[in-house]
Design an enzyme around this catalytic site. Structure first.
Site, PDB file in Angstrom:
ATOM      1  N   THR A  74       3.492  23.900  -5.292  1.00  0.00           N
ATOM      2  CA  THR A  74       1.901  22.606  -4.458  1.00  0.00           C
ATOM      3  C   THR A  74       1.197  23.695  -3.632  1.00  0.00           C
ATOM      4  OG1 THR A  74       1.661  20.482  -3.412  1.00  0.00           O
ATOM      5  CG2 THR A  74       3.674  22.052  -2.583  1.00  0.00           C
ATOM      6  N   LYS A  78      -1.663  26.427  -5.995  1.00  0.00           N
ATOM      7  CA  LYS A  78      -1.795  26.513  -7.457  1.00  0.00           C
ATOM      8  C   LYS A  78      -2.716  27.206  -8.238  1.00  0.00           C
ATOM      9  CE  LYS A  78      -0.790  21.642  -7.182  1.00  0.00           C
ATOM     10  NZ  LYS A  78      -1.104  20.139  -8.055  1.00  0.00           N
ATOM     11  N   GLY A 139     -13.655  11.199 -12.939  1.00  0.00           N
ATOM     12  CA  GLY A 139     -13.751  12.679 -11.677  1.00  0.00           C
ATOM     13  C   GLY A 139     -13.690  13.643 -12.612  1.00  0.00           C
ATOM     14  N   ALA A 140     -14.403  14.701 -11.852  1.00  0.00           N
ATOM     15  CA  ALA A 140     -13.838  16.303 -13.209  1.00  0.00           C
ATOM     16  C   ALA A 140     -13.575  17.545 -12.327  1.00  0.00           C
ATOM     17  CB  ALA A 140     -15.457  16.572 -13.650  1.00  0.00           C
TER      18      ALA A 140
HETATM   19  P1  NDP Z   1      -9.766  18.162  -7.225  1.00  0.00           P
HETATM   20  O1  NDP Z   1     -10.123  18.771  -5.520  1.00  0.00           O
HETATM   21  O2  NDP Z   1      -9.839  19.140  -7.931  1.00  0.00           O
HETATM   22  O3  NDP Z   1     -10.949  17.263  -7.559  1.00  0.00           O
HETATM   23  C1  NDP Z   1     -11.163  15.829  -6.610  1.00  0.00           C
HETATM   24  C2  NDP Z   1     -12.541  15.438  -7.846  1.00  0.00           C
HETATM   25  O4  NDP Z   1     -12.479  13.665  -7.544  1.00  0.00           O
HETATM   26  C3  NDP Z   1     -13.325  15.713  -7.613  1.00  0.00           C
HETATM   27  O5  NDP Z   1     -13.898  14.956  -9.163  1.00  0.00           O
HETATM   28  C4  NDP Z   1     -14.501  14.849  -7.127  1.00  0.00           C
HETATM   29  O6  NDP Z   1     -15.574  15.182  -7.330  1.00  0.00           O
HETATM   30  C5  NDP Z   1     -14.194  13.764  -6.485  1.00  0.00           C
HETATM   31  N1  NDP Z   1     -14.004  13.000  -5.539  1.00  0.00           N
HETATM   32  C6  NDP Z   1     -13.078  13.461  -3.905  1.00  0.00           C
HETATM   33  N2  NDP Z   1     -13.757  13.086  -3.212  1.00  0.00           N
HETATM   34  C7  NDP Z   1     -15.044  11.909  -4.109  1.00  0.00           C
HETATM   35  C8  NDP Z   1     -16.279  10.873  -3.577  1.00  0.00           C
HETATM   36  N3  NDP Z   1     -16.017  10.682  -1.960  1.00  0.00           N
HETATM   37  N4  NDP Z   1     -16.988  10.246  -4.218  1.00  0.00           N
HETATM   38  C9  NDP Z   1     -16.905  10.872  -5.393  1.00  0.00           C
HETATM   39  N5  NDP Z   1     -15.877  11.811  -5.671  1.00  0.00           N
HETATM   40  C10 NDP Z   1     -15.192  12.210  -5.102  1.00  0.00           C
HETATM   41  O7  NDP Z   1      -8.162  17.330  -7.002  1.00  0.00           O
HETATM   42  P2  NDP Z   1      -7.425  17.173  -8.259  1.00  0.00           P
HETATM   43  O8  NDP Z   1      -8.311  16.707  -8.983  1.00  0.00           O
HETATM   44  O9  NDP Z   1      -6.542  18.359  -7.805  1.00  0.00           O
HETATM   45  O10 NDP Z   1      -6.767  15.942  -7.914  1.00  0.00           O
HETATM   46  C11 NDP Z   1      -7.044  14.546  -7.791  1.00  0.00           C
HETATM   47  C12 NDP Z   1      -6.207  13.609  -6.999  1.00  0.00           C
HETATM   48  O11 NDP Z   1      -5.439  13.663  -7.876  1.00  0.00           O
HETATM   49  C13 NDP Z   1      -5.571  13.681  -5.749  1.00  0.00           C
HETATM   50  O12 NDP Z   1      -6.071  12.704  -5.018  1.00  0.00           O
HETATM   51  C14 NDP Z   1      -4.862  13.866  -6.286  1.00  0.00           C
HETATM   52  O13 NDP Z   1      -3.313  13.613  -4.786  1.00  0.00           O
HETATM   53  C15 NDP Z   1      -4.121  13.342  -7.616  1.00  0.00           C
HETATM   54  N6  NDP Z   1      -2.994  14.067  -8.184  1.00  0.00           N
HETATM   55  C16 NDP Z   1      -2.335  12.593  -8.344  1.00  0.00           C
HETATM   56  C17 NDP Z   1      -0.652  13.466  -9.468  1.00  0.00           C
HETATM   57  C18 NDP Z   1       0.018  12.877  -9.501  1.00  0.00           C
HETATM   58  O14 NDP Z   1       1.080  13.187 -10.160  1.00  0.00           O
HETATM   59  N7  NDP Z   1      -0.164  11.093  -9.819  1.00  0.00           N
HETATM   60  C19 NDP Z   1      -0.797  14.640  -9.690  1.00  0.00           C
HETATM   61  C20 NDP Z   1      -2.039  15.497  -9.410  1.00  0.00           C
HETATM   62  C21 NDP Z   1      -2.785  14.658  -8.080  1.00  0.00           C
HETATM   63  P3  NDP Z   1     -16.867  16.522  -7.119  1.00  0.00           P
HETATM   64  O15 NDP Z   1     -16.681  17.248  -8.734  1.00  0.00           O
HETATM   65  O16 NDP Z   1     -17.602  15.453  -7.203  1.00  0.00           O
HETATM   66  O17 NDP Z   1     -16.474  16.537  -5.840  1.00  0.00           O
END
Ligand code: NDP
Length: 271
Positions: A74, A78, A139-140
């Site tokens: 975690t 990662k 999301g990306a």
């Molecule tokens: P990343 O930091 O890699 O990506 C975050 C994503 O969220 C990007 O696409 C980002 O957009 C977008 N984002 C963040 N804030 C905003 C905002 N205010 N408005 C619009 N878009 C936003 O994070 P992860 O992909 O690792 O994780 C994403 C979520 O998934 C987390 O909340 C995590 O807790 C959850 N998760 C849940 C799991 C589960 O088992 N349920 C497992 C893994 C993750 P931009 O590219 O424009 O910044």
């Protein structure tokens, strides 16, 4: 059940760790230990508090512990773990992040990504069909990429990726098309087609005053809306989708199904 299990710890007990900093918040031990116990595996999951600056020093020590079957990874490790592993699976390489390390038969540490498989298994276990379906992925980031991989492997026909930073969505679509063939993914608007699977894979939705990640007026009763956010279990997006007659799927399924897959994965060590 935990008390019973702890009493069974003996010289043949093997360890699964979870590395992170902070570590007190992790839920893996209480989720996976009852599964190991129920399946008769003499493996115990414990937290291993390792800070970022200590990871490189800890790594050879982890490897030297012959009864360590592997560990969950975690924050903040990662990404750093990718380069420390002897090998990593294809999805972890693409995502650039590992969330599980396992000791393989030859003693090597291999990195894996279980976010996508856990997500897909959750949908399938709830009886949802993926084959041939269109997907709107919001999301990306790392979670979105891992999920996209597993969805395409599971037979999803096409993914439209809508992300705040469009360039990241375009880059992700390019990489997915390289892997799965042209026409499987494209960057676009958050406009779902009838019958679509909508996957909310950003970090939006954890706080009650978070903005909605898409225009919910576009959601209808033919659609399935799935979350990565597990807390709250019912995000505002899911509430709005349910109010429009759509099926909803909480982020909790992704967590529960990952833990199930992980237990199986670690029980294979030394078999
Ligand atoms: P990343 O930091 O890699 O990506 C975050 C994503 O969220 C990007 O696409 C980002 O957009 C977008 N984002 C963040 N804030 C905003 C905002 N205010 N408005 C619009 N878009 C936003 O994070 P992860 O992909 O690792 O994780 C994403 C979520 O998934 C987390 O909340 C995590 O807790 C959850 N998760 C849940 C799991 C589960 O088992 N349920 C497992 C893994 C993750 P931009 O590219 O424009 O910044």
């Amino acid at each position: 059940m935990m008390a019973d299990k702890l009493m069974q710890i003996d010289g043949t007990t093997r360890l699964m760790g979870v590395i992170g900093d902070p570590i007190a918040q992790i839920k893996t031990p209480q989720a996976i230990n009852p599964i190991f116990a129920a399946r008769g595996a003499n493996i115990v999951c414990v937290p291993l508090h390792i800070e970022a600056a200590g990871l490189e020093a800890a790594w050879p020590g982890l490897k030297a512990m012959r009864n360590l079957v592997g560990f969950g990874v975690t924050l903040p490790h990662k990404m750093a773990v990718v380069d420390l592993c002897d090998s990593v699976d294809g999805v972890a390489r693409e995502v650039g992040a590992v969330n599980v390390v396992r000791r393989e038969a030859d003693g090597a540490f291999k990195g894996y990504q279980f976010d996508g498989p856990g997500f897909v298994r959750g949908l399938v276990k709830q009886g949802h069909t993926l084959e041939g379906r269109n997907c709107l992925l919001i999301g990306a980031g790392g979670a979105a990429m891992a999920i996209a991989y597993s969805l395409l492997e599971a037979g999803i026909a096409h993914i439209t990726i809508a992300n705040r930073t469009t360039g990241k969505a375009e880059e992700m679509a390019r990489r997915l098309n390289d892997r799965f063939g042209a026409g499987h993914a494209e960057a676009g608007e958050a406009t779902p087609k009838p019958g679509a699977l909508i996957v909310q894979a950003t970090s939006i939705g954890m706080k009650p005053d978070d903005a909605l990640p898409m225009d919910v007026a576009l959601v209808d009763s033919t659609m399935l809306v799935a979350e990565v956010i597990a807390k709250p279990e019912m995000t505002r997006l899911l509430e709005e989708a349910a109010a429009r007659g759509a099926q909803t799927h909480s982020g909790m399924h992704m967590i529960h199904n990952q833990v199930d897959l992980l237990a199986e994965h670690f029980m294979q060590v030394g078999r």
